[in-house]
Design a protein around this motif. Structure first.
Motif, PDB file in Angstrom:
ATOM      1  N   LYS A   2       4.586  11.481   0.053  1.00  0.00           N
ATOM      2  CA  LYS A   2       3.717  10.546   0.735  1.00  0.00           C
ATOM      3  C   LYS A   2       4.541   9.424   1.364  1.00  0.00           C
ATOM      4  O   LYS A   2       5.595   9.057   0.872  1.00  0.00           O
ATOM      5  N   LYS A   4       4.175   6.167   1.580  1.00  0.00           N
ATOM      6  CA  LYS A   4       4.460   4.969   0.779  1.00  0.00           C
ATOM      7  C   LYS A   4       5.552   5.243  -0.254  1.00  0.00           C
ATOM      8  O   LYS A   4       6.437   4.409  -0.466  1.00  0.00           O
ATOM      9  N   GLN A 126       2.504  -2.713   1.859  1.00  0.00           N
ATOM     10  CA  GLN A 126       1.917  -1.382   1.693  1.00  0.00           C
ATOM     11  C   GLN A 126       1.355  -1.170   0.283  1.00  0.00           C
ATOM     12  O   GLN A 126       0.812  -0.114  -0.013  1.00  0.00           O
ATOM     13  N   SER A 127       1.474  -2.185  -0.583  1.00  0.00           N
ATOM     14  CA  SER A 127       1.102  -2.032  -1.987  1.00  0.00           C
ATOM     15  C   SER A 127      -0.280  -2.588  -2.274  1.00  0.00           C
ATOM     16  O   SER A 127      -0.692  -3.616  -1.712  1.00  0.00           O
ATOM     17  N   ASP A 128      -0.987  -1.925  -3.166  1.00  0.00           N
ATOM     18  CA  ASP A 128      -2.235  -2.436  -3.711  1.00  0.00           C
ATOM     19  C   ASP A 128      -1.917  -3.667  -4.565  1.00  0.00           C
ATOM     20  O   ASP A 128      -0.952  -3.665  -5.325  1.00  0.00           O
ATOM     21  N   LYS A 129      -2.734  -4.725  -4.459  1.00  0.00           N
ATOM     22  CA  LYS A 129      -2.498  -5.937  -5.246  1.00  0.00           C
ATOM     23  C   LYS A 129      -2.453  -5.653  -6.740  1.00  0.00           C
ATOM     24  O   LYS A 129      -1.744  -6.318  -7.486  1.00  0.00           O
ATOM     25  N   THR A 135       5.465  -2.007  -8.459  1.00  0.00           N
ATOM     26  CA  THR A 135       6.146  -1.498  -7.263  1.00  0.00           C
ATOM     27  C   THR A 135       7.319  -2.388  -6.869  1.00  0.00           C
ATOM     28  O   THR A 135       8.431  -1.911  -6.606  1.00  0.00           O
ATOM     29  N   VAL A 188       3.612   0.870   6.986  1.00  0.00           N
ATOM     30  CA  VAL A 188       2.170   1.000   6.795  1.00  0.00           C
ATOM     31  C   VAL A 188       1.654  -0.266   6.116  1.00  0.00           C
ATOM     32  O   VAL A 188       2.387  -0.953   5.403  1.00  0.00           O
ATOM     33  N   TYR A 190      -1.422  -1.832   3.640  1.00  0.00           N
ATOM     34  CA  TYR A 190      -2.536  -1.553   2.734  1.00  0.00           C
ATOM     35  C   TYR A 190      -3.695  -2.470   3.111  1.00  0.00           C
ATOM     36  O   TYR A 190      -3.568  -3.691   3.047  1.00  0.00           O
ATOM     37  N   GLU A 191      -4.799  -1.878   3.517  1.00  0.00           N
ATOM     38  CA  GLU A 191      -5.954  -2.657   3.955  1.00  0.00           C
ATOM     39  C   GLU A 191      -6.807  -3.038   2.753  1.00  0.00           C
ATOM     40  O   GLU A 191      -7.495  -2.201   2.170  1.00  0.00           O
ATOM     41  N   GLU A 192      -6.761  -4.313   2.374  1.00  0.00           N
ATOM     42  CA  GLU A 192      -7.610  -4.804   1.294  1.00  0.00           C
ATOM     43  C   GLU A 192      -9.040  -4.957   1.801  1.00  0.00           C
ATOM     44  O   GLU A 192      -9.277  -5.412   2.921  1.00  0.00           O
ATOM     45  N   ARG A 330       1.895 -11.733  -3.098  1.00  0.00           N
ATOM     46  CA  ARG A 330       1.105 -10.617  -2.556  1.00  0.00           C
ATOM     47  C   ARG A 330      -0.378 -10.796  -2.852  1.00  0.00           C
ATOM     48  O   ARG A 330      -1.237 -10.465  -2.031  1.00  0.00           O
TER      49      ARG A 330
END
Length: 410
Positions: A2, A4, A126-129, A135, A188, A190-192, A330
């Motif tokens: 993937k 990410k 690109q990371s989820d909170k 990460t 990329v 990450y769309e919150e 972040r």
């Protein structure tokens, strides 16, 4: 693989290469200046200090600018530009004939030193909170590994093939890291949910930082980490010499310094995971206390192995602070301004790099080397108290009814 995961893997190796390259030349910097001829021993030491510090000073000034450009035009472009910029400056260092020329190139390196902050911003974006701590902790292990390997490799290569060729090899490694980014990284975001993307004016970014006392305190912690680390770095050889009688002084001094990085490597990712679960600000509070607890006793050791053990434990504690500070940013900053805020955070770290050696040298010259550990280590406890007070104030504000807060504002 993937996108990410591929980005994280490539940036881990790129940070490993850049971290190693940035530190490869440090063990013999003063020897390189001395090889030019025409300088007294005092002038060699003075120029070594200036050329070492100028890159951090320039980087302190320009890091927010790189972050802002990255937010606007893309972090990958910053990675490519700064990667090649550092490579060019290191390549030219192999051909200089004076300390003045080396100073100018080190200043240019500081201007281009945006690679590692930009890589943090790229991976953070690109990371989820909810998993940012783990990460970013993983990414940090690449930088730490490079910092550990760099001085060892640089000294070994310089002894084998000469100092000039070491600069050329270092430059080649930097080019390789940059090519890895060009070929393999795809940026990329990450769309919150519910987070709108827009362009922020620099005044809005400063207002956002100023409105969050905890965020300001997090940046102070980032500075403190570097200040404390660099306050003892130039003095470790002398301190190790006072603890043991040996011919391998340089090796043992290097070991005493590098073992802190080994502690970082062991624990950084785990601290990030724990921060994701219970809150990064809470982990920072604990780690500040542990860092002071393991740093101050280094002033009272009587055996070298005591010092090495305490520095390893200190590395385990302080290693979690960097990814936790980045992960906190972040969580509290919109993606569209995140690179610029991380740039300010990086500026605070570079400021610590500049203040640390100066303050450490002044304290050691006035009060002795052990007092460096006591005074700078005590700053961890001061920072912990300040962070606790700021967090308590923030929590009390959050518990107030909305109407009360509005009346208070009016």
């Amino acid at each position: 693989m993937k996108v990410k995961k591929r980005n994280l893997t490539i940036m881990w190796f790129a940070n490993l290469f850049v971290g190693a390259s940035m530190t490869m030349v440090l063990p013999f910097l003063s020897l390189y200046i001395d090889s030019f001829g025409g300088y007294t021993p005092a002038e060699v030491q003075r120029w070594a200090g200036l050329t070492f510090g100028v890159s951090f000073l320039v980087a302190f000034l320009v890091s927010p600018l790189w972050g802002r450009i990255g937010d606007r035009f893309g972090r990958k472009k910053i990675l490519i530009g700064t990667g090649f910029g550092i490579a060019i400056s290191v390549f030219l260092m192999g051909y200089v004939q004076s300390a003045e020329s080396l100073f100018v190139l080190r200043a240019f390196m500081g201007l281009a030193t945006g690679f590692i902050p930009a890589s943090m911003a790229l991976i953070s974006a690109q990371s989820d909170k909810r998993t940012a701590g783990e990460t970013l902790g993983t990414l940090q292990t690449g930088t730490v590994s490079g910092g550990l390997l760099g001085p060892l490799m640089g000294g070994m290569i310089a002894d084998t093939v000469g100092m000039q060729l070491t600069f050329l090899i270092t430059s080649s490694v930097l080019v390789l890291a940059t090519i890895l980014v060009i070929v393999g990284v795809k940026e990329v975001i990450y769309e919150e949910k519910g987070e709108k993307r827009r362009r922020y004016h620099w005044k809005e970014v400063l207002q956002h930082i100023g409105a969050k006392p905890v965020l300001i305190m997090v940046m102070v912690v980032a500075m403190l980490i570097q200040l404390v680390n660099f306050s003892v770095q130039p003095l470790l050889a002398l301190y190790v010499d006072s603890l043991t009688q040996t011919e391998n002084l340089a090796f043992l001094a290097g070991l005493a310094f590098s073992v802190t990085g080994l502690g970082n490597l062991v624990a950084t990712r785990k601290w990030g995971q724990i921060g994701d679960r219970i809150g990064h600000e809470k982990i920072m509070l604990v780690l500040l206390l542990l860092s002071g607890l393991f740093f101050i006793p280094q002033a009272f050791v009587t055996e070298l192995w005591h010092l090495i053990l305490l520095r390893f434990l200190f590395g385990i504690a302080v290693g979690g602070l960097i990814p936790c500070t980045t992960a906190y940013i972040r969580q509290v900053c919109p993606i569209s301004m995140q690179g610029e805020v991380l740039g300010y955070n990086q500026s605070f770290r570079f400021l610590g790099n500049v203040i640390g050696p100066v303050s450490g040298g002044f304290i050691a010259g006035t009060l002795g080397i052990p007092m460096v550990f006591i005074i700078t280590g005590g700053l961890f406890f001061v920072a912990a108290i300040c962070l606790k007070l700021v967090l308590s104030h923030e929590n009390s504000d959050n518990k107030q009814p909305k109407s009360s807060r509005q009346e208070k504002t009016v």
